[in-house]
Motif scaffolding. Structure first.
Motif, PDB file in Angstrom:
ATOM      1  N   GLU A  73     -16.949  22.955  42.081  1.00 59.98           N
ATOM      2  CA  GLU A  73     -17.237  21.829  41.189  1.00 59.98           C
ATOM      3  C   GLU A  73     -15.983  21.095  40.762  1.00 59.98           C
ATOM      4  O   GLU A  73     -16.039  19.953  40.343  1.00 59.98           O
ATOM      5  CB  GLU A  73     -17.989  22.308  39.945  1.00 59.98           C
ATOM      6  CG  GLU A  73     -19.356  22.892  40.247  1.00 59.98           C
ATOM      7  CD  GLU A  73     -20.058  23.378  38.996  1.00 59.98           C
ATOM      8  OE1 GLU A  73     -19.737  22.881  37.887  1.00 59.98           O
ATOM      9  OE2 GLU A  73     -20.923  24.254  39.116  1.00 59.98           O
ATOM     10  N   TYR A 110     -12.437  24.492  35.048  1.00 61.08           N
ATOM     11  CA  TYR A 110     -12.483  24.495  36.510  1.00 61.08           C
ATOM     12  C   TYR A 110     -13.511  25.519  36.968  1.00 61.08           C
ATOM     13  O   TYR A 110     -13.497  26.663  36.513  1.00 61.08           O
ATOM     14  CB  TYR A 110     -11.126  24.857  37.124  1.00 61.08           C
ATOM     15  CG  TYR A 110     -11.168  24.883  38.625  1.00 61.08           C
ATOM     16  CD1 TYR A 110     -11.054  23.712  39.355  1.00 61.08           C
ATOM     17  CD2 TYR A 110     -11.375  26.070  39.312  1.00 61.08           C
ATOM     18  CE1 TYR A 110     -11.119  23.717  40.746  1.00 61.08           C
ATOM     19  CE2 TYR A 110     -11.444  26.092  40.696  1.00 61.08           C
ATOM     20  CZ  TYR A 110     -11.320  24.914  41.399  1.00 61.08           C
ATOM     21  OH  TYR A 110     -11.391  24.923  42.765  1.00 61.08           O
ATOM     22  N   ARG A 111     -14.388  25.079  37.861  1.00 59.24           N
ATOM     23  CA  ARG A 111     -15.341  25.979  38.511  1.00 59.24           C
ATOM     24  C   ARG A 111     -15.242  25.771  40.009  1.00 59.24           C
ATOM     25  O   ARG A 111     -15.211  24.632  40.480  1.00 59.24           O
ATOM     26  CB  ARG A 111     -16.775  25.676  38.071  1.00 59.24           C
ATOM     27  CG  ARG A 111     -17.088  26.101  36.676  1.00 59.24           C
ATOM     28  CD  ARG A 111     -18.551  25.894  36.394  1.00 59.24           C
ATOM     29  NE  ARG A 111     -18.855  26.219  35.020  1.00 59.24           N
ATOM     30  CZ  ARG A 111     -19.993  25.933  34.446  1.00 59.24           C
ATOM     31  NH1 ARG A 111     -20.945  25.311  35.117  1.00 59.24           N
ATOM     32  NH2 ARG A 111     -20.210  26.263  33.190  1.00 59.24           N
ATOM     33  N   SER A 130     -15.083  30.678  35.307  1.00 54.45           N
ATOM     34  CA  SER A 130     -14.431  29.417  34.943  1.00 54.45           C
ATOM     35  C   SER A 130     -13.027  29.650  34.409  1.00 54.45           C
ATOM     36  O   SER A 130     -12.744  30.656  33.773  1.00 54.45           O
ATOM     37  CB  SER A 130     -15.244  28.684  33.875  1.00 54.45           C
ATOM     38  OG  SER A 130     -16.512  28.338  34.362  1.00 54.45           O
ATOM     39  N   GLU A 149     -13.323  19.427  35.122  1.00 64.93           N
ATOM     40  CA  GLU A 149     -14.020  18.469  34.279  1.00 64.93           C
ATOM     41  C   GLU A 149     -13.547  18.645  32.844  1.00 64.93           C
ATOM     42  O   GLU A 149     -13.208  19.748  32.420  1.00 64.93           O
ATOM     43  CB  GLU A 149     -15.538  18.642  34.343  1.00 64.93           C
ATOM     44  CG  GLU A 149     -16.043  19.904  33.697  1.00 64.93           C
ATOM     45  CD  GLU A 149     -17.564  19.967  33.610  1.00 64.93           C
ATOM     46  OE1 GLU A 149     -18.216  18.914  33.664  1.00 64.93           O
ATOM     47  OE2 GLU A 149     -18.080  21.071  33.488  1.00 64.93           O
TER      48      GLU A 149
END
Length: 84
Positions: free
Chosen positions: A60, A56-57, A36, A63
Motif C-alpha cells: 500500500e 507504511y504498509r 505497519s 500514507e
C-alpha cells in the motif's frame, strides 16, 4: 530533513533504499505495530515541528494517517512492546 527511507536486512547485512515517505522530515520517532511502520512527528526543512503521522504498509505504501500525534513532536523515540 528527507523523505528517503533506508532498510537494513540483518540476514544479508546490507542496506537498501525503500519507498520515500510523503513528507520530508527529520528527528522523528518510528514504531512498528503489527504489519505497519509508523513515523511520528519530526522537523521539516523549514524547521517546522510536525504533528502528523505517516504509516507504511507492504503493498500500500506510505500514507499520512487521519491520526495526529499528541501535539507537535521532534527529537522523540517510540517503542512498542508486545505481550503474548
Amino acid at each position: 530533513m528527507v523523505p528517503s527511507v533506508e532498510i537494513y536486512d540483518p540476514r544479508l547485512g546490507t542496506w537498501m533504499s525503500g519507498e520515500p515517505m510523503k513528507q520530508s522530515r527529520g528527528y522523528s520517532a518510528t514504531a512498528v505495530v503489527g504489519e505497519s511502520i509508523y513515523v511520528i512527528g519530526g522537523l521539516t526543512d523549514n524547521k517546522e515541528v510536525l504533528d502528523t503521522i505517516e504509516r507504511y504498509r507492504e503493498g500500500e505504501g506510505w500514507e499520512i494517517t487521519q491520526s495526529n500525534s499528541v501535539g507537535k513532536r521532534t527529537f522523540a523515540s517510540a517503542i512498542v512492546f508486545r505481550t503474548d
